[in-house]
Design a protein around this motif. Structure first.
Motif, PDB file in Angstrom:
ATOM      1  N   ALA A 181      27.602  41.819  24.848  1.00  0.00           N
ATOM      2  CA  ALA A 181      27.961  43.125  24.278  1.00  0.00           C
ATOM      3  C   ALA A 181      26.790  44.106  24.408  1.00  0.00           C
ATOM      4  O   ALA A 181      26.981  45.281  24.754  1.00  0.00           O
ATOM      5  N   GLU A 182      25.595  43.619  24.169  1.00  0.00           N
ATOM      6  CA  GLU A 182      24.416  44.476  24.305  1.00  0.00           C
ATOM      7  C   GLU A 182      24.245  44.917  25.753  1.00  0.00           C
ATOM      8  O   GLU A 182      23.964  46.086  26.040  1.00  0.00           O
ATOM      9  N   LEU A 183      24.438  43.973  26.651  1.00  0.00           N
ATOM     10  CA  LEU A 183      24.342  44.286  28.072  1.00  0.00           C
ATOM     11  C   LEU A 183      25.345  45.373  28.438  1.00  0.00           C
ATOM     12  O   LEU A 183      25.008  46.361  29.115  1.00  0.00           O
ATOM     13  N   ASP A 184      26.568  45.247  27.962  1.00  0.00           N
ATOM     14  CA  ASP A 184      27.603  46.231  28.275  1.00  0.00           C
ATOM     15  C   ASP A 184      27.238  47.613  27.736  1.00  0.00           C
ATOM     16  O   ASP A 184      27.411  48.628  28.406  1.00  0.00           O
ATOM     17  N   GLY A 185      26.708  47.632  26.512  1.00  0.00           N
ATOM     18  CA  GLY A 185      26.304  48.915  25.915  1.00  0.00           C
ATOM     19  C   GLY A 185      25.216  49.590  26.738  1.00  0.00           C
ATOM     20  O   GLY A 185      25.237  50.811  26.967  1.00  0.00           O
ATOM     21  N   LEU A 186      24.265  48.825  27.203  1.00  0.00           N
ATOM     22  CA  LEU A 186      23.180  49.395  27.990  1.00  0.00           C
ATOM     23  C   LEU A 186      23.683  49.948  29.315  1.00  0.00           C
ATOM     24  O   LEU A 186      23.248  51.013  29.775  1.00  0.00           O
ATOM     25  N   LEU A 187      24.604  49.209  29.939  1.00  0.00           N
ATOM     26  CA  LEU A 187      25.139  49.669  31.221  1.00  0.00           C
ATOM     27  C   LEU A 187      25.886  50.995  31.056  1.00  0.00           C
ATOM     28  O   LEU A 187      25.769  51.899  31.892  1.00  0.00           O
ATOM     29  N   ASP A 188      26.640  51.116  29.975  1.00  0.00           N
ATOM     30  CA  ASP A 188      27.365  52.363  29.716  1.00  0.00           C
ATOM     31  C   ASP A 188      26.389  53.541  29.616  1.00  0.00           C
ATOM     32  O   ASP A 188      26.580  54.596  30.225  1.00  0.00           O
ATOM     33  N   LEU A 189      25.355  53.332  28.806  1.00  0.00           N
ATOM     34  CA  LEU A 189      24.363  54.369  28.591  1.00  0.00           C
ATOM     35  C   LEU A 189      23.669  54.751  29.901  1.00  0.00           C
ATOM     36  O   LEU A 189      23.451  55.936  30.194  1.00  0.00           O
ATOM     37  N   ALA A 190      23.326  53.737  30.700  1.00  0.00           N
ATOM     38  CA  ALA A 190      22.600  53.964  31.946  1.00  0.00           C
ATOM     39  C   ALA A 190      23.433  54.781  32.921  1.00  0.00           C
ATOM     40  O   ALA A 190      22.935  55.721  33.560  1.00  0.00           O
ATOM     41  N   ILE A 191      24.693  54.449  33.047  1.00  0.00           N
ATOM     42  CA  ILE A 191      25.540  55.164  34.006  1.00  0.00           C
ATOM     43  C   ILE A 191      25.710  56.626  33.586  1.00  0.00           C
ATOM     44  O   ILE A 191      25.694  57.541  34.422  1.00  0.00           O
ATOM     45  N   ALA A 192      25.813  56.848  32.288  1.00  0.00           N
ATOM     46  CA  ALA A 192      25.871  58.241  31.818  1.00  0.00           C
ATOM     47  C   ALA A 192      24.577  58.964  32.211  1.00  0.00           C
ATOM     48  O   ALA A 192      24.604  60.124  32.655  1.00  0.00           O
ATOM     49  N   GLY A 193      23.467  58.278  32.084  1.00  0.00           N
ATOM     50  CA  GLY A 193      22.169  58.869  32.443  1.00  0.00           C
ATOM     51  C   GLY A 193      22.056  59.165  33.919  1.00  0.00           C
ATOM     52  O   GLY A 193      21.633  60.255  34.326  1.00  0.00           O
ATOM     53  N   THR A 194      22.414  58.220  34.763  1.00  0.00           N
ATOM     54  CA  THR A 194      22.299  58.476  36.202  1.00  0.00           C
ATOM     55  C   THR A 194      23.280  59.561  36.632  1.00  0.00           C
ATOM     56  O   THR A 194      22.983  60.332  37.543  1.00  0.00           O
ATOM     57  N   ASN A 195      24.417  59.652  35.972  1.00  0.00           N
ATOM     58  CA  ASN A 195      25.348  60.736  36.295  1.00  0.00           C
ATOM     59  C   ASN A 195      24.716  62.098  36.019  1.00  0.00           C
ATOM     60  O   ASN A 195      24.848  63.035  36.822  1.00  0.00           O
ATOM     61  N   SER A 196      24.003  62.218  34.892  1.00  0.00           N
ATOM     62  CA  SER A 196      23.321  63.487  34.604  1.00  0.00           C
ATOM     63  C   SER A 196      22.246  63.770  35.648  1.00  0.00           C
ATOM     64  O   SER A 196      22.088  64.905  36.104  1.00  0.00           O
ATOM     65  N   LEU A 197      21.502  62.755  36.015  1.00  0.00           N
ATOM     66  CA  LEU A 197      20.450  62.948  37.016  1.00  0.00           C
ATOM     67  C   LEU A 197      21.042  63.376  38.351  1.00  0.00           C
ATOM     68  O   LEU A 197      20.483  64.212  39.063  1.00  0.00           O
ATOM     69  N   THR A 198      22.170  62.787  38.698  1.00  0.00           N
ATOM     70  CA  THR A 198      22.854  63.144  39.937  1.00  0.00           C
ATOM     71  C   THR A 198      23.163  64.638  39.961  1.00  0.00           C
ATOM     72  O   THR A 198      22.963  65.327  40.967  1.00  0.00           O
ATOM     73  N   GLU A 199      23.632  65.148  38.838  1.00  0.00           N
ATOM     74  CA  GLU A 199      23.975  66.567  38.746  1.00  0.00           C
ATOM     75  C   GLU A 199      22.716  67.438  38.910  1.00  0.00           C
ATOM     76  O   GLU A 199      22.713  68.433  39.642  1.00  0.00           O
ATOM     77  N   LEU A 200      21.620  67.008  38.272  1.00  0.00           N
ATOM     78  CA  LEU A 200      20.367  67.758  38.399  1.00  0.00           C
ATOM     79  C   LEU A 200      19.853  67.725  39.837  1.00  0.00           C
ATOM     80  O   LEU A 200      19.312  68.714  40.342  1.00  0.00           O
ATOM     81  N   GLN A 201      19.993  66.590  40.493  1.00  0.00           N
ATOM     82  CA  GLN A 201      19.573  66.496  41.901  1.00  0.00           C
ATOM     83  C   GLN A 201      20.400  67.462  42.764  1.00  0.00           C
ATOM     84  O   GLN A 201      19.876  68.111  43.662  1.00  0.00           O
ATOM     85  N   ARG A 202      21.696  67.487  42.480  1.00  0.00           N
ATOM     86  CA  ARG A 202      22.578  68.355  43.252  1.00  0.00           C
ATOM     87  C   ARG A 202      22.123  69.807  43.130  1.00  0.00           C
ATOM     88  O   ARG A 202      22.069  70.540  44.110  1.00  0.00           O
TER      89      ARG A 202
END
Lengths: 243, 243, 243, 243, 243, 243
Positions: free
Chosen positions: B217-238
């Protein structure tokens, strides 16, 4: 019907696993582990005392070094001692093994003692780091027992918090598979190493897209397979320690 | 009410991220990236041609080197050049950056060209490897554009398969948090680095139990958070590439 | 009429010089110095205490390390950490910087404290060693102030005997010129680096015939030009410290 | 009246200088040079051909390596081969010797030949680098003669543009002195090494303030003394070559 | 009556010797040899072709590398790869093994093929170099057979001129003894290693006075004992090859 | 009749041997030894005290380092300091010299003093290791005398148990010959180095079959010749010490 895997295993099967405990007459703990044709000699060196910078804190230290014999692999690799430097891959795996073992050791309970685990790959056929971790746990357990018998560790102390095992998983042609042999590893699009405790919790998860990136569903499938694998290894370790 | 994080961020927020593209007058691509007080200078060196052992296959190569200035950190570290060897952590991160970048490059489309990405940490405050990967992608993109303009890359070729960003996540006092600063990283029980594509698929997942092992469950929570983070970074890179 | 210099400067002009004081949040003193496109990050690490072999003499120590990022230059250079050894040029410049700084520090007044100055060239366009010395002086001054505020240095002590600046001069096509950019440096027949104090005395004079040997008159002309240059730099340093 | 110098010399006198030409039966050129108790064995190795990266340009190359035997000095120094790296001082002097020799060689006239000069200090008493350069010139001259006799160098070519000699000067207790012995060198406030041609022009001037910075008048005094010294050495070299 | 030797052997007896041929699935030839508790894994790597500098002469090359696992011995030794250099003892033994093997190989008959023998000591109890040579011969023989089957070696060629075995002898308390275990080796006043052919001629004789110098009669006694020992080993090798 | 040896010697003759005692003004003991054109500078560095790990046992230590100047040989060899590692041959000979010298020193009588012998080959023409040992003995004797005069060694102590000399022997075209020059060494089928005491007992015997293995009779012939040679060297050493 063609077989999925060269050795006829189903995707969720480990290769034959053996543990030769007490292989070394010299070390305080040792285990020659094999996962199929992968053979790793794990020795544990127990020293009473800790490095100077750690002294006086009532805590111990566990570290590990991994290496491969030059002809463990299909073609010969130059020795790192001859090249004069340790390669990145070797460094990376040594750090992984040490970090993983420390996750199941209570350093306070160990007391001011140092244990160095050497994992030398005598023959390599994929999964050397996971075999090394799984065997290293047994060498560590022996060395801790040795230290307790000689009273370097307090009688009531329980430095081992849990057992530790590791396995590789990967996706080959869309199928998640457990415990990849070398020829399978080469073909895997995604490659993951999982280190887990006997209780089934994660100590380390390292997944890498060798080919195409992987999605969440694939990741979940690999984690399921890996935990089933470490659970089986945990049972085999329990039997080996009972002998 | 006390703040959860020293800089007042909510657990799911990135630190201020900036990209200074074209920082270097010398390199074919470059970006000075900052994630809060972490600053990494990424340069991309484009060479027409490949090492001899790769020649004649119509494919290119991308590799990376990571390093830290001696006083990037709070106390000074000896230089690896003076010590005469590259440390394990440096090796490990260099390999991670190179492997991650290669996951979004079509080597056939790149043609027989070599790109070396140097990521030098000028100031470190946690997350240096994830900032490095995120900035390296921009330097790489610039260098590929440079190569295309000079016709080293075919006009119709699209060597970049996707964009690439990375972020760290960790569990501190039971709360999963995004983009850890150094003081947070030290306190984190579980620490994970996730490298993901602009499409939201995984390129690399590395989770480590620094303290107690973590469960699914902890692993799943971290993955969710991380993907949200990389999505934001992707937008900033764009946005940075659009400037 | 053609211009003598690519950037239109007259032979006796410095390139635009900037000092970004306090660049680093981590170091006790720091300065990002630029001489035109040459950019050097200078950090000063202040440690209370001296190496064991110096202890008990009531004297401090100042030393320096110089290095270049691999892509500071027009084509990429292999990292010295990867090659496993520090090159002769790097050694030579590190020694020059340390020796020069020590000439303006009263080691008794510094007390048993150690200062390490790191000069990392982020971008190189000629004159990296002279920019490094000029910027290192500012990082040193900041670190001494830091040490005084924390009472590691006695309130009455004045460890800094003078200020310090350095500049390159050279003869190109018979004309002595100040502060050579890289393309000028390559063409110079005679090349000289001069390190001088704020009072206009010499700390180090290094002149080299790259082409034909030089005579006494040429040497005298270069020294005149250099002292004029270090005097200007001294004034710019004074302004930077006043900010 | 007390003597200014331990060996009774006046400030402007060289120590006894001897050149043992052809010392080595193995090398193409050689000279055992002594400046007082400083003894340096200089050998020149002549190879027909140049390194691959220089081939085809019709030009040759001259380089030098300097080293000290471990017990050349008053207390034993560890070998650099055992330490596994060449020190900064060794690097610096090797580069100085090579650069200086190249200033008097016409590389076109040398043709595609390589000469390596080894300067090994057998006994050290100050001024080892200047003795090395002065002796190296004779070894070089012998090797060029050897190459001409074997027709590796064209009969009409004159690769040697001038002769080369070097000497140290320094200010001790306010008095400029020539050719410092070790005990003098230690006391010198300013220390300068000058490499000059037989015609009296400068090839290299390196002055360092070991104590207080020096002014223009002191610099001028040292240069006068040095040129007188190299002129005397030039004459002694002429005599040695005539034998 | 007390026993002369800890394991009850008479002075002229070998320890139990075993040869596990074909131990490695990866190497072209291999043998796990044990002399009592000394265990050495010998692998032979056969490569068609020779290094560039040897090419075109119709001759092959055989070389060897010796190394010890860090915990082969009673207390752990640091890895040479981590120390960054190969120690003198390791170098010396590697050279001895290679030189000895070459003495029984006809390089012309081998043709342009290269064989590298790796001897890795898994457990050490004295006599590691002699066990290594004795086992290396079997690995070499297997690799030559492998090369012949694949026609890399001409059918009529007989590259092996003789067999090869080695044994240690020493004088302990005045008594010459064969095949010393570690505790015996430590006590021996004179220590000798003899490498001999199957025909009983000498390939290498290395005798060292660890305590008092030895006289001609002692030397003769040791040589007699050694030749008897290598003759026994030759017979055991013959049996192993016949299996 | 053709001469057997290039220099007209009979097979049982040494080359001209000279010892230049006290060559170095810096070292506590020194000797420039020549065996024909082989010239080795041996210096002994005496230090009062022993390394920390040996302290408090009332015993001293003697060790040696051997090295060759790059142009001691007919073609230039790269410096080991530049290559960054000591080669196997250098290691092997350094260890041989140290071990041999220790065989004639009573460490208790030496007391807590350390002697380092450096043997630097200035010119090489075969037999460098045997010349080094023979000269090193004289440097050692001088240094012991130096230590006694300064009372670092007890007046009644006799640390030197015997004198020490070494010589090479070999079989060329079936004829055993003494003290091989380089061109002879290359042709020798069997090559042996013998280190012996002044009393004619053996300290080290190292025989190697470079070509065909050798039999017992050949070995005996070589030993006879070697002992005659070391006896002559002993006599020459005695004369040198008497001067």
């Amino acid at each position: 019907m063609t077989e999925l895997r060269i050795d006829g295993r189903t995707p969720d099967k480990l290769r034959p696993v053996t543990f030769e405990r007490g292989w070394s007459k010299q070390a305080e703990g040792s285990c020659l582990v094999s996962f199929g044709d992968t053979k790793v000699l794990c020795t544990a060196s127990f020293t009473n005392g800790v490095p100077r910078w750690m002294a006086g804190k009532g805590k111990g230290w566990v570290t590990a070094e991994y290496s491969m014999l030059p002809r463990a692999t299909n073609s010969r690799t130059d020795r790192e001692s001859v090249k004069g430097k340790v390669g990145g891959r070797t460094h990376e795996i040594s750090r992984l093994i040490g970090r993983s073992l420390r996750a199941v050791v209570d350093m306070k309970a160990l007391g001011e003692n140092t244990i160095v685990i050497d994992c030398d790959v005598l023959q390599a056929d994929g999964g050397t780091r996971t075999a090394a971790i799984t065997g290293a746990y047994l060498a560590l357990a022996e060395a801790l027992e040795w230290g307790r018998e000689r009273k370097f560790i307090a009688q009531k102390a329980t430095p081992l918090l849990d057992s530790l095992a590791a396995v590789s998983v990967g996706i080959i042609d869309g199928v998640p598979m457990l415990d990849l042999a070398y020829t399978e590893d080469v073909r895997a699009g995604t490659d993951m190493n999982v280190v887990a405790t006997g209780s089934g919790t994660f100590v380390e998860v390292q997944g890498t897209a060798e080919g195409a990136p992987f999605d969440r569903a694939e990741l979940d499938g690999l984690l399921d397979l890996a935990i089933a694998g470490t659970n089986s290894l945990t049972e085999l370790q329990r039997q080996a320690l009972a002998r």
